[in-house]
Design a protein around this motif. Structure first.
Motif, PDB file in Angstrom:
ATOM      1  N   UNK A 228      54.100   6.602  10.019  1.00 22.63           N
ATOM      2  CA  UNK A 228      53.089   7.614   9.730  1.00 22.63           C
ATOM      3  C   UNK A 228      53.383   8.937  10.416  1.00 22.63           C
TER       4      UNK A 228
ATOM      5  N   UNK B 159      54.805   8.540   3.442  1.00 25.90           N
ATOM      6  CA  UNK B 159      54.940   9.659   2.518  1.00 25.90           C
ATOM      7  C   UNK B 159      53.620  10.365   2.316  1.00 25.90           C
TER       8      UNK B 159
ATOM      9  N   UNK C 258      46.156  -3.637  -9.925  1.00 22.47           N
ATOM     10  CA  UNK C 258      45.601  -3.121  -8.670  1.00 22.47           C
ATOM     11  C   UNK C 258      46.408  -1.939  -8.158  1.00 22.47           C
ATOM     12  N   UNK C 259      47.643  -1.796  -8.643  1.00 23.95           N
ATOM     13  CA  UNK C 259      48.415  -0.622  -8.277  1.00 23.95           C
ATOM     14  C   UNK C 259      48.028   0.602  -9.077  1.00 23.95           C
ATOM     15  N   UNK C 260      47.127   0.421 -10.041  1.00 22.21           N
ATOM     16  CA  UNK C 260      46.615   1.558 -10.760  1.00 22.21           C
ATOM     17  C   UNK C 260      47.391   1.942 -11.999  1.00 22.21           C
TER      18      UNK C 260
ATOM     19  N   UNK D  64      41.586   0.003 -11.480  1.00 27.20           N
ATOM     20  CA  UNK D  64      40.724   0.219 -10.316  1.00 27.20           C
ATOM     21  C   UNK D  64      41.247   1.314  -9.403  1.00 27.20           C
ATOM     22  N   UNK D  65      40.319   2.105  -8.903  1.00 25.10           N
ATOM     23  CA  UNK D  65      40.710   3.180  -7.988  1.00 25.10           C
ATOM     24  C   UNK D  65      40.986   2.630  -6.611  1.00 25.10           C
ATOM     25  N   UNK D  66      41.974   3.188  -6.001  1.00 26.38           N
ATOM     26  CA  UNK D  66      42.243   2.831  -4.616  1.00 26.38           C
ATOM     27  C   UNK D  66      41.856   3.992  -3.731  1.00 26.38           C
ATOM     28  N   UNK D  67      41.624   3.657  -2.491  1.00 24.70           N
ATOM     29  CA  UNK D  67      41.311   4.693  -1.524  1.00 24.70           C
ATOM     30  C   UNK D  67      42.553   5.549  -1.306  1.00 24.70           C
ATOM     31  N   UNK D  68      42.490   6.792  -1.725  1.00 21.88           N
ATOM     32  CA  UNK D  68      43.719   7.580  -1.756  1.00 21.88           C
ATOM     33  C   UNK D  68      44.092   8.157  -0.401  1.00 21.88           C
ATOM     34  N   UNK D  69      43.133   8.135   0.511  1.00 21.79           N
ATOM     35  CA  UNK D  69      43.463   8.723   1.808  1.00 21.79           C
ATOM     36  C   UNK D  69      44.216   7.742   2.673  1.00 21.79           C
ATOM     37  N   UNK D  70      44.086   6.478   2.332  1.00 24.80           N
ATOM     38  CA  UNK D  70      44.665   5.465   3.203  1.00 24.80           C
ATOM     39  C   UNK D  70      46.083   5.112   2.775  1.00 24.80           C
ATOM     40  N   UNK D  71      46.947   4.957   3.742  1.00 30.89           N
ATOM     41  CA  UNK D  71      48.278   4.391   3.533  1.00 30.89           C
ATOM     42  C   UNK D  71      48.964   4.896   2.272  1.00 30.89           C
ATOM     43  N   UNK D  72      49.271   6.170   2.242  1.00 27.83           N
ATOM     44  CA  UNK D  72      49.884   6.704   1.035  1.00 27.83           C
ATOM     45  C   UNK D  72      51.243   6.091   0.782  1.00 27.83           C
TER      46      UNK D  72
ATOM     47  N   UNK E 271      57.070  -2.015 -12.313  1.00 26.37           N
ATOM     48  CA  UNK E 271      56.649  -3.314 -12.822  1.00 26.37           C
ATOM     49  C   UNK E 271      57.502  -3.742 -13.998  1.00 26.37           C
TER      50      UNK E 271
ATOM     51  N   UNK F 151      47.774   3.277  -2.015  1.00 26.92           N
ATOM     52  CA  UNK F 151      47.080   4.334  -2.731  1.00 26.92           C
ATOM     53  C   UNK F 151      47.250   4.104  -4.226  1.00 26.92           C
ATOM     54  N   UNK F 152      46.263   4.534  -4.933  1.00 26.68           N
ATOM     55  CA  UNK F 152      46.356   4.432  -6.384  1.00 26.68           C
ATOM     56  C   UNK F 152      47.518   5.278  -6.878  1.00 26.68           C
ATOM     57  N   UNK F 153      48.470   4.640  -7.427  1.00 26.67           N
ATOM     58  CA  UNK F 153      49.571   5.397  -8.012  1.00 26.67           C
ATOM     59  C   UNK F 153      49.221   5.676  -9.446  1.00 26.67           C
TER      60      UNK F 153
END
Lengths: 233, 134, 181, 107
Positions: free
Chosen positions: A202, A215, B93-95, B111-119, D29, D95-97
């Motif tokens: 990070x 990233x 789940x990866x969007x 499904x939306x993921x929390x975009x601020x976390x663990x990019x 995928x 994160x949502x890709x």
């Protein structure tokens, strides 16, 4: 080499279907490796290398080297994919662009080493030659005596576990130690290890060389990334 | 009797080959990941099974061989849906959004993921322009 | 007899025998005493490990569904054949008139293995793939509108419930409640 | 013999097509799917090769392949779903890709 009876043609007449299977698999292997070379996305490379080991293990079976194929399937397709993915967690997801000068140097090294290897195969006995050194001295003794002495049906097993028992034990000890060391380094199964893996990357933020987990969340990076692979294609 | 077995396995091999090719072609032709998944299922289920049944008929009653072929078939039966499901699940789940409806439109329903976390990097896209080069 | 078979001891014995049988099948040696002893030892050891890890339950040795599940598999094979033809036609048709759908179906099975069987059956029949399982809902991606037939899929679910029902009586009732949807 | 040859050719052609999908992508995928498909077809190819050479005892290795293919696929997807190989990192949801992952009508 100059043996009047060419065993190679006896075992593998070029009209035999298995010959074409071998040819096809070899072609696929070449295509896969070229694709691996051209790909900049490391994940794609890992996927292709998994495919590569599946195909090459099939090739070993076609060459009657079943025990090698077993190892290749277990290590190449199974473990090494997992290990490479684990390594990708700690490093970048994309290959860095390389300097052309280094590429030229690497090409020279490859050509020399490849040429030497091909030159070495010229001296090798033909495929399936009964008079080849591998088949005539110790090998023959193993084949003749293992059934009587060890009473195990599989000769490879008897050689590994009995004739070369100490050797094998040492190998197993070395591999076991290496496995333990890898597990300690990666922190598999420990709480701390997992957290450390996340925290360190990070700190770094850059996209190409930054570790994957660190990233920056660039939203529109998707289709039009200005990344090194653009330059490569 | 031998003839019957011979022709039966000939038929099984032909049909199995057809379905294996069909599955692969679908993997190439279908428009997006989720639809390709179905095509790959054709190979995994019917194509593989038919060819394996053909091999069983050709095994000449060597029952150890037949048992091994049956175990392979059973194993494919159990693992292939699990792998397919987990690929689909990871994509979902990866969007990765599916194309839906007759017009094959994008629907932003994954499904939306929390975009601020663990990019992390995009699971999809990225090599859109790579296709021509490879 | 049945009661004994689904007890821990019964499962242990059945699992050991099954492992030994697989060992014999895969090795193919029946007359080498040393190998046989090793085989018996490894089978017993693996069975003991299962016991030791506490996973020797009805999910890992599903004896209670045993007779019924084979009929279900037979039925499933036929279903797989039918839907394979549908998908194969889509692949070869030049226009590929696809209309993918996402649908939700209720999984009314009681046990985890029942739910897994249902979801895997959905995936095994080409044209439908179970994408997600949230509580009792299975999210399914279907290739066309025809294949996204909720009624047919729920029918499959009821069949799984029936197979499972030998040990979970209430699954029957639950399945019939939601049968109309 | 001829039927083995036909089936082998079919399987090899299928491997070629799946390999093309693995190279073309476009999404990660798709690559995993193609890799899995190549694995399944390799199992078939191994069985067929055993019959072609008249030594079908080598089916053991096809069995091992089935196992390895499954394990590799699951491991890869665990990597995607949780971005880790160890369960302790599960809480780090990726994160949502959301790129443009449709591959065009005919890939």
């Amino acid at each position: 080499m100059n043996d009047p009876v060419s065993f190679a043609t006896e075992f593998h007449p070029s009209s035999s279907p298995i010959f074409f299977v071998e040819l096809a698999i070899l072609t696929l292997l070449v295509i896969t490796s070229i694709a691996m070379l051209r790909m900049r996305r490391l994940f794609g490379v890992v996927m292709l290398s998994g495919i590569y080991s599946f195909l090459s293990a099939a090739f070993f079976v076609a060459l009657d080297a079943v025990d090698v194929a077993f190892t290749e399937a277990a290590v190449g397709a199974g473990i090494s994919t997992v290990l490479m993915l684990s390594a990708m967690l700690l490093t970048a997801r994309r290959e860095k662009p390389y300097a052309p000068g280094h590429a030229a140097l690497a090409a020279v090294v490859c050509v020399i080493v490849g040429g030497a290897l091909i030159y070495a195969t010229l001296d090798a006995p033909p495929y399936g030659d009964a008079a080849a050194p591998a088949n005539s001295y110790v090998g023959q003794a193993y084949v003749e005596r293992s059934a009587v002495e060890i009473s195990m049906p599989n000769i490879v097993t008897t050689v590994l576990a009995s004739y070369r028992g100490f050797d094998t034990m040492g190998e197993v000890a070395v591999i076991f130690t290496a496995g333990l060391a890898v597990m300690l380094l990666l922190g598999i199964g420990s709480d701390r290890g997992g957290k450390d893996v996340r925290d360190v990357p990070r700190m770094v933020g850059r996209e190409e060389d930054g570790p994957g987990l660190g990233e920056k969340p660039t939203l529109d990076d998707g289709g039009k990334s200005p990344s090194p692979k653009g330059g490569a294609s | 009797m031998d003839n019957v077995i011979h022709y039966a396995s000939l038929f099984l091999f032909a049909a199995g080959s057809f379905f294996v090719i069909t599955g692969a072609l679908g993997l190439l032709r279908f428009p997006d990941f989720y639809t390709r998944m179905h095509a790959s299922g054709v190979t995994d289920t019917l194509g593989a099974d038919l060819i394996l049944w053909g091999m069983i008929l050709q095994a000449d009653g060597d029952w150890l061989l037949i048992a091994k072929l049956l175990i392979i078939m059973l194993f494919l039966m159990f693992t292939s849906p699990v792998s397919t499901h987990s690929i689909a699940h990871a994509a979902w789940v990866g969007g990765l959004n599916p194309l839906l409806g007759k017009e094959l439109k994008h629907h932003d329903i994954a499904p939306d993921r929390d975009e601020t976390k663990a990019p992390v990097e995009m699971p999809g896209g990225e090599e859109q322009n790579k296709g021509g080069a490879a | 007899m049945v009661k004994f078979l689904i007890s821990i001891a019964g499962r242990f014995i059945v699992l050991s025998l099954a492992l030994m049988g697989i060992w014999l099948l895969l090795s193919g040696y029946f007359d080498k005493t040393t190998l046989l002893v090793f085989g018996i030892f490894s089978a017993l050891f693996c069975a003991w490990l299962t016991l030791h890890m506490g996973i020797l339950d009805d999910d890992s040795v599903p004896l209670s569904v045993m007779p019924g599940i084979f009929f279900y598999w037979l039925w499933l094979f036929i279903e797989i054949g039918k839907s394979n033809f549908t998908v194969a036609m889509k692949v070869w048709s030049p226009k590929m008139s696809l209309s993918p759908q996402m649908i939700r179906v209720k999984a009314r099975q009681v046990s985890d293995s029942g739910k897994a069987t249902f979801a895997n059956s959905i995936t095994l029949t080409p044209g439908t793939v179970s994408v997600d399982l949230l509580g009792e809902d299975i999210l399914i991606h279907a290739l066309t509108e025809d294949l996204a037939d909720v009624g047919a899929i729920e029918d499959m679910g009821r069949k799984v419930c029936r197979v499972e029902g030998t040990r979970h009586e209430k699954a029957q009732g639950k399945a019939e409640q939601g049968g109309g949807t | 013999m001829i039927m083995f040859v036909v089936a082998t050719i079919a399987v090899i052609v299928a491997i070629v097509i799946a390999l093309a999908r693995a190279i073309l992508g476009p999404s990660l995928y798709d690559r995993v799917l193609a890799g899995n498909a190549v694995g399944t077809k390799t199992i078939l190819l191994l069985g067929l090769m055993g019959f072609l050479t008249g030594r079908p005892e080598f089916l053991d290795i096809a069995l091992l392949y089935a196992l390895m293919n499954f394990i590799a696929t699951i491991a890869i997807l665990k990597f995607f779903a949780y971005r880790t190989m160890s369960p302790q990192m599960r809480d780090m949801s990726p994160r949502l890709g959301n790129g443009n992952h449709d591959g065009g009508a005919d890939g």
